[in-house]
Design an enzyme around this catalytic site. Structure first.
Site, PDB file in Angstrom:
ATOM      1  N   HIS A 268     -19.828 -14.050 -79.593  1.00  0.00           N
ATOM      2  CA  HIS A 268     -20.543 -13.814 -78.332  1.00  0.00           C
ATOM      3  C   HIS A 268     -21.641 -12.777 -78.593  1.00  0.00           C
ATOM      4  CE1 HIS A 268     -21.329 -13.683 -74.138  1.00  0.00           C
ATOM      5  NE2 HIS A 268     -20.260 -13.072 -73.676  1.00  0.00           N
ATOM      6  N   HIS A 307     -24.559 -23.241 -79.442  1.00  0.00           N
ATOM      7  CA  HIS A 307     -24.287 -22.702 -78.108  1.00  0.00           C
ATOM      8  C   HIS A 307     -23.420 -23.691 -77.348  1.00  0.00           C
ATOM      9  CE1 HIS A 307     -24.927 -20.859 -74.171  1.00  0.00           C
ATOM     10  NE2 HIS A 307     -25.345 -19.808 -74.841  1.00  0.00           N
ATOM     11  N   ASP A 363     -29.368 -14.835 -80.012  1.00  0.00           N
ATOM     12  CA  ASP A 363     -29.064 -13.787 -81.002  1.00  0.00           C
ATOM     13  C   ASP A 363     -29.785 -13.958 -82.324  1.00  0.00           C
ATOM     14  OD1 ASP A 363     -25.965 -14.021 -79.489  1.00  0.00           O
ATOM     15  OD2 ASP A 363     -27.159 -12.187 -79.530  1.00  0.00           O
TER      16      ASP A 363
END
Ligand code: SDX
Length: 428
Positions: A268, A307, A363
């Site tokens: 995460h 994702h 990210d």
């Protein structure tokens, strides 16, 4: 029988059942009437990790994973990143509409007036080991805040809720900044309320003996945009945590602390830190094919890729990649960028990733910017948690006000042993 319904035939009994379709879902509780016989509990759905379960109705964030769309309260993320400030967006997320000039002025003033923390909380933070990870400090200190504001437990009082929301949003940068200073053995820097939300945060990170810290306006704005892009993302893992804890009517500090704990995991919010570790391990653009080969044989993951919802390019990754060019103008290009670009180039052509619809997520590039802004990798997830506190608080407030919500308590499929006799230890 409404056409917006399913007719289910239970082949065990031959009975049929009509189940309504609402908002693209069927009410799971409607399945309980499907029974083998009168002693039967009735059917449930089985959905580990909630791959296909809507746990709430929300009007905060909309994501279309196939088309790479992300809207906050109906506004496209790209427009907000271009036009708004993070505090403006946090107001939008929490209260539902963009503030007018007066509302924004009051909101900014409120936040500035709550950036300080109780000196005892400073003492609490000083109690951590000298090298404590900043994310551990943040998770624990946010939780400790509930002991400083016991009135926060009265979550039914709207005015009280708003006061705690302002306090938490205002103090996140202070706690984050002090966590950074702690690990570096540097004196904590108190908030400077003359500065913007991000300028003040940079001051609490960077200020030394100069009488007043002057943030670089390009880096200050870049951080504000990064905060906007990270502010909310509908029902992700950490939001599920804030809603789960909040559903028991725990105070918002305890609920947000649980969310920050969930965010810290490498799958995460911890992924931005893991991306930099991965890029450093690869070390050179020429070694990217060898690394990709390892990923494809299941030896580790391409961090910052993939994702649960986006099966196309994460719109935030696109915006961050574009922003990185402005930041690198000021800081100089991050040498790891060319490894990241090569990873992306190869991955977007490779059948393994294409077939699994794996694209760069939020990210993948954010860590490169943070590193170029001289943030150490252990601060990256903290930089995710600061803005995400706005989303967590918006989701918590929506939960508290939702008449359809009650304490979260999923069922299970029991696969353990049948009831059995206790065997005294002498006979085991
Ligand atoms: C965030 O939910 C959110 O909205 C989160 C977030 C937010 O704003 O709140 O967007 C922030 O958490 C972004 C994600 C950051 N995490 C990473 O970058 C870690 C690397 N990515 C993954 O581990 C993974 O993609 C997840 C956790 C993000 C999603 O996992 P899923 O949806 O459970 O998918 P999966 O693990 O079941 O993978 C499906 C397939 C598997 O292959 P097969 O078993 O079918 O052969 O894809 C493969 C996985 O092995 N796969 C990857 C991969 N991600 C998935 N293979 C290599 N590298 C990857 N990154």
């Amino acid at each position: 029988m409404s056409k917006d319904s399913l007719t289910i035939t239970d082949n065990r009994t031959g009975k049929t059942y009509d189940v309504p379709i609402e908002n693209g879902t069927i009410p799971a509780i409607a399945l309980r009437k499907i029974k083998k016989d009168e002693t039967d509990f009735g059917l449930m759905t089985y959905d580990p990790a909630f791959m296909n379960t809507a746990a709430c109705k929300s009007s905060i964030t909309y994501i279309d994973g196939d088309r790479g769309i992300l809207d906050y309260r109906g506004y496209p993320i790209e427009v907000l990143a271009e036009e708004a400030s993070f505090l403006e967006v946090s107001y939008l997320l929490i209260y539902g509409d963009l503030p007018n000039a007066r509302e924004l002025e009051l909101w900014e003033h409120e936040i500035k007036m709550h950036t300080y923390v109780h000196e005892n909380l400073k003492g609490f933070m000083e109690g951590f080991r000298y090298d404590a990870h900043p994310m551990s400090m943040l998770v624990s200190t946010v939780s400790a805040m509930s002991s400083f504001y016991p009135e926060a437990k009265d979550i039914e009082d709207g005015e009280n809720r708003n006061k705690q929301i302002v306090r938490l949003l205002a103090k996140m940068p202070t706690i984050a900044g002090w966590s950074y200073r702690h690990r570096r053995g540097l004196p904590y820097v108190y908030p400077d309320n003359d500065l913007s939300y991000c300028g003040n945060f940079l001051s609490m990170i960077r200020k030394f003996s100069e009488p007043k810290f002057q943030p670089d306006p390009i880096l200050e704005r870049a951080l504000d945009v990064l905060f906007i892009l990270h502010a909310d993302h509908e029902q992700n893992c950490s939001t599920t945590a804030v809603r789960g804890v909040g559903s028991s009517k725990a105070d918002p500090y305890t609920a947000v602390s649980a969310a920050a704990g969930a965010l810290s995991g490498p799958l995460h919010g911890g992924a931005n830190e893991a991306v930099l570790v991965m890029l450093r391990e690869i070390g050179d653009k020429s070694r990217v094919p060898e690394f990709i080969k390892k990923v494809k044989t299941g030896e580790g993951r391409l961090m910052g890729f993939g994702h649960r919802v986006y099966k196309s390019y994460d719109p935030r990754a696109k915006a961050i990649k574009k922003l990185s060019e402005q930041v690198f103008e000021v800081t100089g290009k991050n040498p790891l960028l060319e490894i990241a670009l090569e990873l992306e180039r190869i991955a977007l052509e490779d059948e393994y990733f294409v077939q699994r619809r794996l694209y760069p997520n939020v990210d993948f590039y954010s860590g490169l910017i943070y590193e170029s802004m001289q943030f150490p990798t252990d601060m990256f997830t903290v930089l995710f948690a600061i803005p995400r506190a706005a989303g967590w608080l918006a989701q918590w407030l929506e939960l508290v006000n939702d008449p359809e919500q009650k304490i979260s308590r999923p069922r299970q499929v029991y696969v353990g042993p049948a009831r059995r006799e206790y065997v005294p230890i002498q006979k085991r």
